[in-house]
Design an enzyme around this catalytic site. Sequence first.
Site, PDB file in Angstrom:
ATOM      1  N   LYS A   4      -1.691  -8.508   8.321  1.00 58.97           N
ATOM      2  CA  LYS A   4      -1.275  -9.646   9.161  1.00 58.97           C
ATOM      3  C   LYS A   4      -2.230  -9.850  10.330  1.00 58.97           C
ATOM      4  CE  LYS A   4       3.563  -8.425   8.344  1.00 58.97           C
ATOM      5  NZ  LYS A   4       4.755  -7.904   9.039  1.00 58.97           N
ATOM      6  N   HIS A  63     -16.763  12.695   7.095  1.00 60.24           N
ATOM      7  CA  HIS A  63     -15.544  13.185   6.455  1.00 60.24           C
ATOM      8  C   HIS A  63     -15.530  14.694   6.735  1.00 60.24           C
ATOM      9  CE1 HIS A  63     -12.253  13.648   3.854  1.00 60.24           C
ATOM     10  NE2 HIS A  63     -12.691  13.058   2.754  1.00 60.24           N
ATOM     11  N   ARG A  87      -7.753   7.544   7.808  1.00 61.88           N
ATOM     12  CA  ARG A  87      -8.931   7.119   7.020  1.00 61.88           C
ATOM     13  C   ARG A  87      -9.095   5.616   7.216  1.00 61.88           C
ATOM     14  NH1 ARG A  87     -10.376   8.675   0.904  1.00 61.88           N
ATOM     15  NH2 ARG A  87     -10.944  10.564   2.051  1.00 61.88           N
ATOM     16  N   ARG A 138      -7.151  13.079  -3.217  1.00 60.80           N
ATOM     17  CA  ARG A 138      -7.180  14.466  -2.767  1.00 60.80           C
ATOM     18  C   ARG A 138      -6.893  14.631  -1.282  1.00 60.80           C
ATOM     19  NH1 ARG A 138      -9.786  13.976  -7.048  1.00 60.80           N
ATOM     20  NH2 ARG A 138     -10.705  12.189  -6.028  1.00 60.80           N
ATOM     21  N   THR A 139      -7.591  13.868  -0.458  1.00 60.90           N
ATOM     22  CA  THR A 139      -7.465  14.105   0.983  1.00 60.90           C
ATOM     23  C   THR A 139      -6.020  13.856   1.428  1.00 60.90           C
ATOM     24  OG1 THR A 139      -9.742  13.389   1.233  1.00 60.90           O
ATOM     25  CG2 THR A 139      -8.439  13.534   3.236  1.00 60.90           C
TER      26      THR A 139
END
Length: 321
Positions: free
Chosen positions: A87, A140, A109, A57-58
Amino acid sequence: MRHVIESQQYDVAALEKLFNNTDRILEIFQAGGNRQTFCSSCVGKHMILLFYEPSTRTRVSFQMAAHHLGMTTASTENAGEFSSAVKGETLSDTMHVICSYHPDVVVLRDKKDGSAHKAAEIADKYGVSIINAGDGKGQHPTQALLDVYTIRRELGKIEGKTVLMGGDLANGRTVRSLSYLLSKYPRMQLVFFSPPELQMGEDILEHLREHRVPFLVETRSSVLPALLSQSDVVYWTRFQKERHTTAETADKLAATFAENYSIGPAEMKFMRKLSILMHPLPRVKEISLEVDNDLRAAYFRQAQYGLYVRMAILQDMFGKK
Ligand code: ASP
């Protein structure tokens, strides 16, 4: 507002402004109306989405919000697995590089609490904005904005409501951001219901004490019916499996959780007629599918409001004034 890092940065006046604009956007979509009013409001602005944790969703709603406003987007697919982080590249090196490509905003995120803050310090050097799309167990904020908007839209107002938050409160970030935001409104009552091992963090409870917001912490599953019958908003969350390091404790906790802390038709019977059931999604088993047809089940509407709220956030940050 240069960055959106934590929900506390909004005051009620800023929220009202944002929500009024969200109403306007929603109504235009719902009436099938003239999208020209906003479709070019952020033309020439560029967004990079950098997601080191899964998201549906986000990520998609931010991307769609940007496109509806005329912005362009570039996104790393699953940065946790396919970016140079694998890496060994640090977030700060990645930030230096992507900010040098002249985006206007990076939607980030990450797995670690506080990452958005750190990213913003680097982004400031380039004049780039950061939107925190979830930092570990931290916050959030845009989820909390859409959650509060949902309460306002569905119940008419926020002040004076009793909000019951249930689930894995120790590890969920949405309930933390939501608590901060709700504490801005008068006459709120917050109730935190969870297994004893998954209680709301002391820092949030301390914040509520400081701001004189009455709250109750409850862990006994036997009192759930009473809590449901006293609440205007029931905000449920999933067991945050990925935040538990030992599989054994996680499995044990998940099983107790599923058995004693779920919402099904029997629990819905205790809820008030004019209340709503919310969930940030994804739902696992903590709300049964049979509940979906109950009009009080607001979680899919809530997810849709997310698009409109994120459009309003972007317009506020980048729209032509
Ligand atoms: N989607 C929300 C988050 O990213 C809720 C969850 O994952 O449980 O925090």
